[in-house]
Design a protein around this motif. Sequence first.
Motif, PDB file in Angstrom:
ATOM      1  N   CYS A 158       0.850  -1.186   0.000  1.00 42.61           N
ATOM      2  CA  CYS A 158       0.000   0.000   0.000  1.00 42.61           C
ATOM      3  C   CYS A 158       0.887   1.238   0.000  1.00 42.61           C
ATOM      4  O   CYS A 158       1.894   1.289   0.706  1.00 42.61           O
ATOM      5  CB  CYS A 158      -0.886  -0.011   1.247  1.00 42.61           C
ATOM      6  SG  CYS A 158      -1.961   1.415   1.333  1.00 42.61           S
TER       7      CYS A 158
ATOM      8  N   GLU B 151      -0.330   4.270   0.689  1.00 39.77           N
ATOM      9  CA  GLU B 151      -1.184   5.331   1.205  1.00 39.77           C
ATOM     10  C   GLU B 151      -0.674   6.001   2.501  1.00 39.77           C
ATOM     11  O   GLU B 151      -0.835   7.187   2.688  1.00 39.77           O
ATOM     12  CB  GLU B 151      -2.587   4.747   1.428  1.00 39.77           C
ATOM     13  CG  GLU B 151      -3.670   5.750   1.612  1.00 39.77           C
ATOM     14  CD  GLU B 151      -3.804   6.724   0.432  1.00 39.77           C
ATOM     15  OE1 GLU B 151      -3.497   6.347  -0.704  1.00 39.77           O
ATOM     16  OE2 GLU B 151      -4.203   7.869   0.683  1.00 39.77           O
ATOM     17  N   PHE B 152      -0.108   5.228   3.398  1.00 42.67           N
ATOM     18  CA  PHE B 152       0.429   5.765   4.653  1.00 42.67           C
ATOM     19  C   PHE B 152      -0.598   6.549   5.475  1.00 42.67           C
ATOM     20  O   PHE B 152      -0.366   7.697   5.866  1.00 42.67           O
ATOM     21  CB  PHE B 152       1.688   6.617   4.417  1.00 42.67           C
ATOM     22  CG  PHE B 152       2.855   5.785   3.949  1.00 42.67           C
ATOM     23  CD1 PHE B 152       3.680   5.154   4.860  1.00 42.67           C
ATOM     24  CD2 PHE B 152       3.102   5.613   2.599  1.00 42.67           C
ATOM     25  CE1 PHE B 152       4.747   4.356   4.422  1.00 42.67           C
ATOM     26  CE2 PHE B 152       4.155   4.823   2.152  1.00 42.67           C
ATOM     27  CZ  PHE B 152       4.984   4.202   3.070  1.00 42.67           C
TER      28      PHE B 152
ATOM     29  N   CYS C 158      -1.582   3.473  10.449  1.00 52.17           N
ATOM     30  CA  CYS C 158      -1.456   2.125   9.878  1.00 52.17           C
ATOM     31  C   CYS C 158      -0.011   1.669   9.685  1.00 52.17           C
ATOM     32  O   CYS C 158       0.827   2.373   9.119  1.00 52.17           O
ATOM     33  CB  CYS C 158      -2.190   2.076   8.543  1.00 52.17           C
ATOM     34  SG  CYS C 158      -2.257   0.425   7.862  1.00 52.17           S
TER      35      CYS C 158
ATOM     36  N   PRO D 192       1.806  -0.348   5.320  1.00 49.09           N
ATOM     37  CA  PRO D 192       2.768   0.000   4.264  1.00 49.09           C
ATOM     38  C   PRO D 192       4.223  -0.256   4.680  1.00 49.09           C
ATOM     39  O   PRO D 192       5.068  -0.533   3.823  1.00 49.09           O
ATOM     40  CB  PRO D 192       2.544   1.499   4.040  1.00 49.09           C
ATOM     41  CG  PRO D 192       1.182   1.763   4.579  1.00 49.09           C
ATOM     42  CD  PRO D 192       0.980   0.811   5.710  1.00 49.09           C
TER      43      PRO D 192
ATOM     44  N   GLN E 143      -4.862  -4.364  -0.449  1.00 47.53           N
ATOM     45  CA  GLN E 143      -5.005  -3.402   0.669  1.00 47.53           C
ATOM     46  C   GLN E 143      -5.950  -2.294   0.226  1.00 47.53           C
ATOM     47  O   GLN E 143      -6.816  -1.889   0.961  1.00 47.53           O
ATOM     48  CB  GLN E 143      -3.654  -2.828   1.095  1.00 47.53           C
ATOM     49  CG  GLN E 143      -2.607  -3.828   1.495  1.00 47.53           C
ATOM     50  CD  GLN E 143      -3.009  -4.713   2.663  1.00 47.53           C
ATOM     51  OE1 GLN E 143      -2.575  -5.854   2.764  1.00 47.53           O
ATOM     52  NE2 GLN E 143      -3.828  -4.227   3.559  1.00 47.53           N
TER      53      GLN E 143
ATOM     54  N   HIS F 249     -11.360   1.661  -0.998  1.00 47.33           N
ATOM     55  CA  HIS F 249     -11.016   2.959  -0.397  1.00 47.33           C
ATOM     56  C   HIS F 249     -11.985   3.987  -0.997  1.00 47.33           C
ATOM     57  O   HIS F 249     -12.165   4.010  -2.231  1.00 47.33           O
ATOM     58  CB  HIS F 249      -9.570   3.309  -0.760  1.00 47.33           C
ATOM     59  CG  HIS F 249      -9.021   4.481   0.001  1.00 47.33           C
ATOM     60  ND1 HIS F 249      -9.493   5.762  -0.188  1.00 47.33           N
ATOM     61  CD2 HIS F 249      -8.057   4.562   0.940  1.00 47.33           C
ATOM     62  CE1 HIS F 249      -8.830   6.587   0.613  1.00 47.33           C
ATOM     63  NE2 HIS F 249      -7.948   5.876   1.309  1.00 47.33           N
TER      64      HIS F 249
HETATM   65  S1  SF4 Z   1      -5.415   1.718   6.305  1.00 45.61           S
HETATM   66 FE1  SF4 Z   1      -5.475   0.724   4.307  1.00 45.61          FE
HETATM   67  S2  SF4 Z   1      -5.157   2.415   2.886  1.00 45.61           S
HETATM   68 FE2  SF4 Z   1      -4.477   3.181   4.860  1.00 45.61          FE
HETATM   69  S3  SF4 Z   1      -2.277   2.723   4.912  1.00 45.61           S
HETATM   70 FE3  SF4 Z   1      -3.331   0.996   5.888  1.00 45.61          FE
HETATM   71  S4  SF4 Z   1      -3.575  -0.494   4.256  1.00 45.61           S
HETATM   72 FE4  SF4 Z   1      -3.138   1.472   3.265  1.00 45.61          FE
END
Ligand code: SF4
Length: 438
Positions: free
Chosen positions: A133, A135-136, A140, A143, A177, A214
């Motif tokens: 992923c 996105e960071f 979370c 990633p 993800q 998402h």
């Molecule tokens: S919550 Fe989902 S979209 Fe956001 S960083 Fe984690 S895996 Fe990626």
Amino acid sequence: MNVSESERLSSGLDQLGYEKVKDADDADIVILNSCVVRQGAEDKVTSRLDSLKGHKRKNPDATIALMGCMVGPRTEKLQERFPHVEYFMRPQEFQSILDFAAERQGLSCDSDLALLVPEAPKVSTFVPIMQGCDEFCTFCIVPYRRGREKSRDLLELVHECEKLVERGVLEVTLLGQIVDRYGMDLDAPTDLADLLEQVNDIPGIERIRFLTSHPRDMSQNIIDAVASLENVCENINIPFQSGNDDVLERMRRPYNMENYLKLIENIRGTVEGVSLSTDVIVGFCGETDREFEDTLEILKKVQFDVVHTSVYSNRPGTIASRKLEDDVPLETKILRKKKIEEVQEQISLKRNQEYLGRTVEILVEREIRGKWEGRTRTNKLVHFEDQKTNWLGKMVNIDIYDAGSWSLRGSLPGVMASTNDTKPDKSEISLTNITDIA
Ligand code: SF4
């Protein structure tokens, strides 16, 4: 994703002549697949790893391996803390244990991990279509552990789904993800809608699901594909995490609730009979009572079928752990989670009651104490009784006569419900759905 990777590793070990045993004490190789998305999950792995010290003492020749998200790029600290563990493998990087397992049998192993399709898959099976992923989100850890976004080749995936169907699979769940971003990193322009279309055309496939979406990346193409493709189930999981825009900004989630609600309206207007689930985090850094109330309001407004609620826990290394204060007391977090569960229990009950008196088609996935369990296309868990036929792996029509918050009960058409029929409790609900209600 972890379940799927365990299945693939297991398939590789099967091919090398290994057999599964129930008790770690009987095993030559013990592999723990770890999840550290929340502190509670990490604590479980740690405690299991500690308990395996005794196993290693009793069986010094046994090999212990740790895989999954607990293993980051540097393993020195883990090695120090768990000296009885020989192999540390990052998510989807388990070639080293396969090499070791092969050598132990006097074989060589040149499997392509991506192509390790389970030999005896369940009738409903996960297929990872991408990894990582980019996105960071601030809370979370994914990633940092699963790396950057990487899609698998479309034809390779179609071929894999064909193989799974040949091996008895009727339902596939395509995993990523952010599954809606499938294909964006590939040279040939393609997207999740293209993949859904191709998998939909595989003879023998009955159902297709995908996880997790998402709000920013769920495109009109994808929504239209769900609405128009015969085998794609009318069931979408679309996390919103918090109903308050300020909290979303602190989480680094790039949407606001106005856009999210428009998206929900669009999905409901396009996909007839769609069921919706979502993910919510309570007690994120700085979340006030008023901000939490906004989350409750969204739940009441949208009326999701299922809500997965997590209590925020600080994950070292994430942006939130470095820059924000985990300042909501644990008791408050737990109370907020309970509040959401109370509200959602009533909403789920109401939504499930809409099925009363209807006949639904389910795919039977398991038998528990004489009762069969399956799911509708909309992911509703259904239980029914029948002693005469083995329904495992079959599609069957069921008349629904009872609805609870977690599941529905029904009977084969024309069969009267047994008077001894008792309501299944949460402990009887399958693992897939435990995840759904957790
Ligand atoms: S919550 Fe989902 S979209 Fe956001 S960083 Fe984690 S895996 Fe990626």
